[in-house]
Scaffold this motif. Structure first.
Motif, PDB file in Angstrom:
ATOM      1  N   PRO A  31       0.814  -1.219   0.000  1.00 61.82           N
ATOM      2  CA  PRO A  31       0.000   0.000   0.000  1.00 61.82           C
ATOM      3  C   PRO A  31       0.850   1.273   0.000  1.00 61.82           C
ATOM      4  N   SER A  32       1.966   1.239   0.707  1.00 59.98           N
ATOM      5  CA  SER A  32       2.830   2.414   0.765  1.00 59.98           C
ATOM      6  C   SER A  32       3.435   2.717  -0.600  1.00 59.98           C
ATOM      7  N   VAL A  33       3.944   1.687  -1.282  1.00 55.26           N
ATOM      8  CA  VAL A  33       4.513   1.874  -2.618  1.00 55.26           C
ATOM      9  C   VAL A  33       3.443   2.345  -3.588  1.00 55.26           C
ATOM     10  N   ALA A  34       2.255   1.725  -3.522  1.00 54.98           N
ATOM     11  CA  ALA A  34       1.168   2.127  -4.421  1.00 54.98           C
ATOM     12  C   ALA A  34       0.813   3.594  -4.217  1.00 54.98           C
ATOM     13  N   ALA A  35       0.743   4.009  -2.940  1.00 56.37           N
ATOM     14  CA  ALA A  35       0.407   5.400  -2.651  1.00 56.37           C
ATOM     15  C   ALA A  35       1.487   6.340  -3.163  1.00 56.37           C
ATOM     16  N   MET A  36       2.753   5.985  -2.938  1.00 62.77           N
ATOM     17  CA  MET A  36       3.853   6.836  -3.386  1.00 62.77           C
ATOM     18  C   MET A  36       3.893   6.934  -4.910  1.00 62.77           C
ATOM     19  N   LEU A  37       3.688   5.803  -5.588  1.00 58.97           N
ATOM     20  CA  LEU A  37       3.745   5.817  -7.047  1.00 58.97           C
ATOM     21  C   LEU A  37       2.589   6.608  -7.642  1.00 58.97           C
ATOM     22  N   VAL A  38       1.421   6.482  -7.037  1.00 60.75           N
ATOM     23  CA  VAL A  38       0.295   7.287  -7.505  1.00 60.75           C
ATOM     24  C   VAL A  38       0.584   8.761  -7.274  1.00 60.75           C
ATOM     25  N   ASN A  39       1.140   9.065  -6.099  1.00 60.49           N
ATOM     26  CA  ASN A  39       1.521  10.437  -5.791  1.00 60.49           C
ATOM     27  C   ASN A  39       2.550  10.940  -6.806  1.00 60.49           C
ATOM     28  N   GLY A  40       3.537  10.095  -7.133  1.00 55.56           N
ATOM     29  CA  GLY A  40       4.532  10.454  -8.127  1.00 55.56           C
ATOM     30  C   GLY A  40       3.931  10.584  -9.509  1.00 55.56           C
ATOM     31  N   LEU A  41       2.940   9.736  -9.796  1.00 54.66           N
ATOM     32  CA  LEU A  41       2.318   9.760 -11.114  1.00 54.66           C
ATOM     33  C   LEU A  41       1.663  11.096 -11.388  1.00 54.66           C
ATOM     34  N   TYR A  42       0.972  11.657 -10.384  1.00 50.55           N
ATOM     35  CA  TYR A  42       0.322  12.928 -10.690  1.00 50.55           C
ATOM     36  C   TYR A  42       1.328  14.073 -10.731  1.00 50.55           C
ATOM     37  N   GLN A  43       2.483  13.917 -10.067  1.00 44.74           N
ATOM     38  CA  GLN A  43       3.551  14.912 -10.262  1.00 44.74           C
ATOM     39  C   GLN A  43       4.091  14.835 -11.688  1.00 44.74           C
ATOM     40  N   VAL A  44       4.260  13.594 -12.178  1.00 43.00           N
ATOM     41  CA  VAL A  44       4.737  13.403 -13.538  1.00 43.00           C
ATOM     42  C   VAL A  44       3.723  13.936 -14.548  1.00 43.00           C
ATOM     43  N   ILE A  45       2.440  13.685 -14.284  1.00 46.57           N
ATOM     44  CA  ILE A  45       1.406  14.192 -15.190  1.00 46.57           C
ATOM     45  C   ILE A  45       1.377  15.715 -15.166  1.00 46.57           C
ATOM     46  N   ASP A  46       1.641  16.315 -13.987  1.00 46.93           N
ATOM     47  CA  ASP A  46       1.838  17.776 -13.934  1.00 46.93           C
ATOM     48  C   ASP A  46       2.885  18.195 -14.969  1.00 46.93           C
ATOM     49  N   GLY A  47       4.023  17.470 -14.948  1.00 47.39           N
ATOM     50  CA  GLY A  47       5.111  17.788 -15.866  1.00 47.39           C
ATOM     51  C   GLY A  47       4.722  17.589 -17.318  1.00 47.39           C
ATOM     52  N   ILE A  48       3.934  16.560 -17.592  1.00 44.01           N
ATOM     53  CA  ILE A  48       3.490  16.304 -18.968  1.00 44.01           C
ATOM     54  C   ILE A  48       2.607  17.459 -19.459  1.00 44.01           C
ATOM     55  N   PHE A  49       1.646  17.870 -18.615  1.00 40.10           N
ATOM     56  CA  PHE A  49       0.778  18.991 -18.997  1.00 40.10           C
ATOM     57  C   PHE A  49       1.599  20.268 -19.202  1.00 40.10           C
ATOM     58  N   VAL A  50       2.518  20.540 -18.264  1.00 39.15           N
ATOM     59  CA  VAL A  50       3.326  21.749 -18.360  1.00 39.15           C
ATOM     60  C   VAL A  50       4.217  21.702 -19.604  1.00 39.15           C
ATOM     61  N   GLY A  51       4.862  20.555 -19.844  1.00 41.16           N
ATOM     62  CA  GLY A  51       5.747  20.428 -20.987  1.00 41.16           C
ATOM     63  C   GLY A  51       5.043  20.617 -22.310  1.00 41.16           C
ATOM     64  N   HIS A  52       3.828  20.075 -22.421  1.00 43.80           N
ATOM     65  CA  HIS A  52       3.110  20.131 -23.699  1.00 43.80           C
ATOM     66  C   HIS A  52       2.349  21.439 -23.896  1.00 43.80           C
ATOM     67  N   TYR A  53       1.786  21.994 -22.825  1.00 48.92           N
ATOM     68  CA  TYR A  53       0.930  23.173 -22.974  1.00 48.92           C
ATOM     69  C   TYR A  53       1.651  24.489 -22.679  1.00 48.92           C
TER      70      TYR A  53
END
Length: 463
Positions: A31-53
């Motif tokens: 559960p801890s890894v899943a939570a951290m990776l999900v948390n990291g995923l939305y940081q990465v998606i932040d970067g994807i949106f920022v990079g593209h837009y």
């Protein structure tokens, strides 16, 4: 229904005992890894949106703001890991009242730190961006991003700390679900605020704060329900200054982990602006996003290791501590090596996720991936070692490792860019990690051998 870890007078010398240790470890780690990776995923998606837009200037702006946001998040980790360790230690000792006091004190620390950060950032946030060499559009975007996190600081701290406290209340699955819900909210709002409303970095920050408010409300509410084993009420809400001091002492090493990253990111930003340009800062942001997924996995393993190790420490089970740490170390190192191989096999594909067809940005990012991340599995182990010492009530060693991780890099960051230019900036972290790991690995090994011997001595006396 959640199961408590119960102290076992027998030692893990049989296959059944070893299986029990693995089962306990993974019950918290998954559960801890899943939570951290999900948390990291939305940081990465932040970067994807920022990079593209927004483009490389947006990536540079958010990367210059990150050291400040990272320190706020680090305070959440300080409260979560420090207070969480005490909760598990008190439960291992069978002291439920003290565990409840630790939880109540942790909530108080969140409020105190949040107010202090709001006051501090109001005065110095712009200066911190200027110190990294921010100018023009990256400066304006970074300032807008930080402004939102200034008034929302208490929620950023709470969103980092409260899921850890819920996990130490023997509800790791709910903790994970809470963080996943926050991530989903953040991703949806990113899409609305950045892609549709064109709110730029300010929109990304507002999306994150709204998600963190949601996590905070749900988590605080949980502790006042019958689902919490350390159920609070208005009568039990008391702030214990001695427990607060112990929690801060234990959790300071976790803050230093974030302070280390904030410091390193800030220095890299400055050096890339001195020896390169905003394109290099944007490339560094992408490299950071890609490393984040592995580092948060390692942090998730360390975070999942903490409750059972703290419990075993409180209950006096040295052999179980050793077995749990070795298992966690294998996972962190092997996944790190695998990640390095994957990044080197598919660099262009990964970089393309964050780039709007900017060839200069893509070229520099691929170069950075290969130079900057080849030893990142050592970074994961060093973070694990710091959490281990904190889990067994050795805050001094934990702090020493976290602070050493920062200090050892200073000579590399000073000399290598002068000799190698931009490539010297990229190489500073991995080379310093190799040096620090040569010190930390023997230190950890010596400590777990000592605990195993003391455990054997205890059994001989009680036999």
């Amino acid at each position: 229904m959640q199961q408590n870890i119960s102290p076992d007078s027998s030692q893990p010398n049989t296959a059944i005992d070893n299986k029990s240790i693995r089962k306990t470890f993974w019950r918290y780690a998954i559960p801890s890894v899943a939570a951290m990776l999900v948390n990291g995923l939305y940081q990465v998606i932040d970067g994807i949106f920022v990079g593209h837009y927004i483009g490389f200037e947006g990536l540079a702006g958010i990367n210059m703001a990150w050291p400040i946001v990272g320190l706020i998040a680090g305070l959440g980790l300080l409260v979560g890991m420090g207070t969480g360790s005490l909760i598990s230690i008190y439960k291992g000792e069978g002291n439920q009242n003290k565990a409840q006091q630790a939880l109540s004190t942790g909530l108080g620390l969140i409020a105190i730190f949040g107010l202090l950060v709001m006051a501090l950032l109001t005065m110095i946030a712009p200066s911190l961006l200027l110190a990294q060499g921010a100018t023009g559009t990256p400066l304006a975007m970074g300032s807008a991003y930080i402004e939102v996190f200034t008034w929302g600081a208490v929620f950023t701290i709470a969103a980092g700390a409260l899921p850890m406290l819920i996990r130490n209340d023997d509800s790791p699955n709910f903790s994970t679900a809470l963080m996943m819900a926050g991530a989903v909210i953040n991703i949806i709002l990113d899409y609305i605020f950045i892609a549709h409303l064109d709110m730029g970095l300010k929109g990304a920050a507002i999306a994150t704060i709204i998600a963190q408010i949601s996590i905070t409300v749900a988590a605080v509410g949980y502790f006042f329900t019958h689902y919490s084993k350390l159920r609070l009420s208005l009568r039990t809400l008391k702030f214990n200054f001695r427990i607060a001091g112990n929690a801060v002492s234990l959790g300071t090493s976790s803050l230093f982990m974030y302070a280390y990253f904030s410091f390193i990111v800030a220095v890299h930003n400055k050096l890339f602006m001195d020896y390169g340009s905003a394109v290099h800062v944007g490339a560094f942001a992408i490299v950071g996003y890609l490393m984040t997924m592995y580092y948060l996995l390692a942090e998730g393993i360390a975070s999942g290791m903490q409750p059972p190790v703290s419990y075993y420490y409180g209950a006096g089970h040295g052999k179980k501590i050793r077995a749990t740490l070795i298992l966690a170390s294998k996972v962190v190192v092997l996944t790190g090596i695998t990640s390095v191989i994957f990044l080197n096999l598919f660099p262009n594909t990964l970089v393309g996720l964050f780039s709007n067809s900017d060839p200069a940005l893509a070229t520099e990012t691929v170069n950075g991936l290969r130079l900057h991340l080849f030893a990142m599995f050592l970074d994961g182990f060093i973070a694990l070692a710091s959490v281990y010492f904190m889990s067994v009530n050795q805050g001094g060693k934990a702090l020493g490792i976290s602070a050493g991780n920062m200090l050892v890099q200073l000579p590399f960051l000073y000399f290598l860019p002068q000799w190698l230019g931009v490539n010297g900036v990229w190489l500073s972290v991995p080379l310093s990690n190799i040096l620090l790991a040569a010190i930390v690995v023997p230190l950890v090994w010596k400590d777990i051998q000592k605990k195993q011997r003391s455990d054997i001595s205890f059994n001989a006396v009680t036999a």
